[in-house]
Design an enzyme around this catalytic site. Structure first.
Site, PDB file in Angstrom:
ATOM      1  N   GLU A  57       0.732  -1.211  -0.064  1.00 27.86           N
ATOM      2  CA  GLU A  57       0.074   0.080  -0.131  1.00 27.86           C
ATOM      3  C   GLU A  57       0.936   1.138   0.156  1.00 27.86           C
ATOM      4  OE1 GLU A  57      -0.085  -2.458   1.994  1.00 27.86           O
ATOM      5  OE2 GLU A  57      -2.027  -2.800   2.917  1.00 27.86           O
ATOM      6  N   CYS A  83      -2.782  -4.115   7.143  1.00 30.42           N
ATOM      7  CA  CYS A  83      -2.405  -4.416   8.476  1.00 30.42           C
ATOM      8  C   CYS A  83      -2.589  -3.160   9.253  1.00 30.42           C
ATOM      9  CB  CYS A  83      -0.692  -4.749   8.609  1.00 30.42           C
ATOM     10  SG  CYS A  83       0.539  -3.369   8.138  1.00 30.42           S
TER      11      CYS A  83
END
Ligand SMILES: NC(=O)c1ccc[n+]([C@@H]2O[C@H](COP(=O)([O-])OP(=O)(O)OC[C@H]3O[C@@H](n4cnc5c(N)ncnc54)[C@H](OP(=O)(O)O)[C@@H]3O)[C@@H](O)[C@H]2O)c1
Length: 377
Positions: A57, A83
């Site tokens: 990301e 996460c």
């Protein structure tokens, strides 16, 4: 008009192919890919390349920034839930939440109990729209070792073999080089590079003296694991010095004090020796302890390339997840074969595979499938 689902699957496919690029360095972390889109256009891409380095990301957000793109109201496609916890790098969910992205399409939930669902909560809490799962089966397959490790505390186990059409893996005299052609052998090396470990029994080392590397392709060479109850491959014991020994090789054996000299000579090559209790029934190295040891070393996937004895031990103990069988268009006659070492009484007992795929590998045939005993991911 193209449906939203079709568009989501299209960009998720792109994120999946990016994620596969992490095959060489991401483990023990998962392979993750991320695509950022706006108005139907890709504005940023990234994947998790290496353990300890930036996550997919963050790489995609940085890529969009470097391209001078405006991230506000973009959609992010991520193969695995972003996460939520501090690991080797800061968490991605808050970073995405602050980035201006307004919609996140997630491939599958993270099996790590520290994350599972918490990443999604952070994004939802920040007002982002979430769509999930998307191409979940493919996203889980990509990280089957990661999922298996969290669920069962052992690596994903692939059994790989080459055989004639009669299932024989060697001639009656043990000769097996080479059953298949160049394409199949290159392919097998690519499979090795996809795994964290390669495992064989001492019988294969004694007969074939394999190197167990990925020299035919580019890619990291996995940890080499040899099961050798009596340390028979120790320098000085055998008439030849075996190529498998050296740094990056672990020889697993049973606990026997009288083997101290052999142990020392193996360790002098740079290889490691790990002694494990023998299985009380078979008097052989206990495979469940081998699995536990590999799990403790963060080996998420292992390819078992041994001869019939090792393969049948894994099958009998139901410690196998998938099979990759290269079949040559040949008949080998009497000789050791896949399935040696066990007899079955009824057709109900036959070891079966699901999700079977058959492909050509040059002049050979590759049959792949998942063992019925392997729990669904
Ligand atoms: N075509 C192929 O894909 C392929 C691949 C590999 C090998 N091969 C051929 O297979 C033949 C060798 O067969 P193999 O069956 O002897 O090789 P193997 O399965 O690789 O090795 C078997 C040996 O591993 C040791 N071992 C330790 N723990 C074990 C456990 N839990 N279960 C089973 N074995 C354990 C045993 O030796 P100790 O008791 O001494 O520990 C056993 O004799 C050779 O002819 C080779 O060319 C073919």
């Amino acid at each position: 008009m193209t449906s939203k689902k079709t568009i989501d699957e299209y960009f998720m496919s792109r994120a999946l192919s990016l994620a596969w690029r992490g095959v060489d360095g991401a483990s023990p972390n998962p392979r993750v890919g991320c695509v950022l889109t706006k108005d139907g256009r890709v504005i940023g891409e990234g994947y998790h390349e290496r353990r300890g380095e930036a996550h997919a990301e963050v790489n995609a957000l940085n890529d969009a920034k470097a391209r001078g793109e405006d991230i506000r109201d973009a959609t992010a496609y991520v193969t695995l839930e972003p996460c939520s916890h501090f690991g080797r790098t800061p968490p991605c969910a808050p970073r995405l939440a602050e980035s201006g992205v307004s919609r996140v399409v997630v491939g599958s939930l993270d099996p790590n109990p520290k994350v599972s669902g918490a990443g999604i909560e952070i994004l939802r809490g920040a007002g982002l729209e979430i769509a999930m799962p998307c191409k979940e089966k493919e996203c889980k397959w990509l990280n089957r070792g990661f999922f298996r490790s969290f669920a069962l505390h052992r690596p994903w186990v692939t059994l790989k073999a080459a055989a004639g059409l009669d299932g024989r893996m060697a001639l009656y005299n043990g000769v097996s080089n080479w059953i298949t052609g160049d394409v199949a052998r290159d392919w097998a090396h690519l499979m090795r590079a996809e795994h964290d470990g390669i495992l064989v029994g001492a019988g294969t080392i004694r007969k074939d003296n394999p190197r167990l590397t990925t020299r035919r392709v580019c890619g990291h060479s996995p940890t080499r694991v040899v099961l050798d109850s009596h340390l028979s491959i120790a320098p000085g014991v055998a008439p030849v010095s075996y190529d498998v020994l050296g740094e990056g090789c672990i020889v697993m054996t049973t606990e026997q004090k009288h083997l101290a000299e052999r142990r020392k000579s193996i360790e002098e090559t740079g290889a490691e020796v790990v002694a494990l209790p023998a299985n009380s029934e078979s008097d052989r190295i206990d495979l469940s302890l081998v699995m536990a040891e590999l799990y403790a070393r963060e080996v998420r996937s292992v390819m078992v390339e041994g001869g019939p004895k090792i393969l049948s031990s894994f099958i009998k103990e139901e410690l196998c997840d998938s099979l990759a069988l290269f079949s040559a268009a040949s008949v080998m006659g009497e000789g050791p074969g896949l399935g040696d070492g066990f007899s079955l009484e009824t057709m109900n007992d036959v070891v079966r595979l699901r999700d079977v795929r058959v492909r050509r590998a040059g002049g050979d045939i590759l049959t792949e499938g998942v063992f019925q005993c392997s729990p669904v991911l």
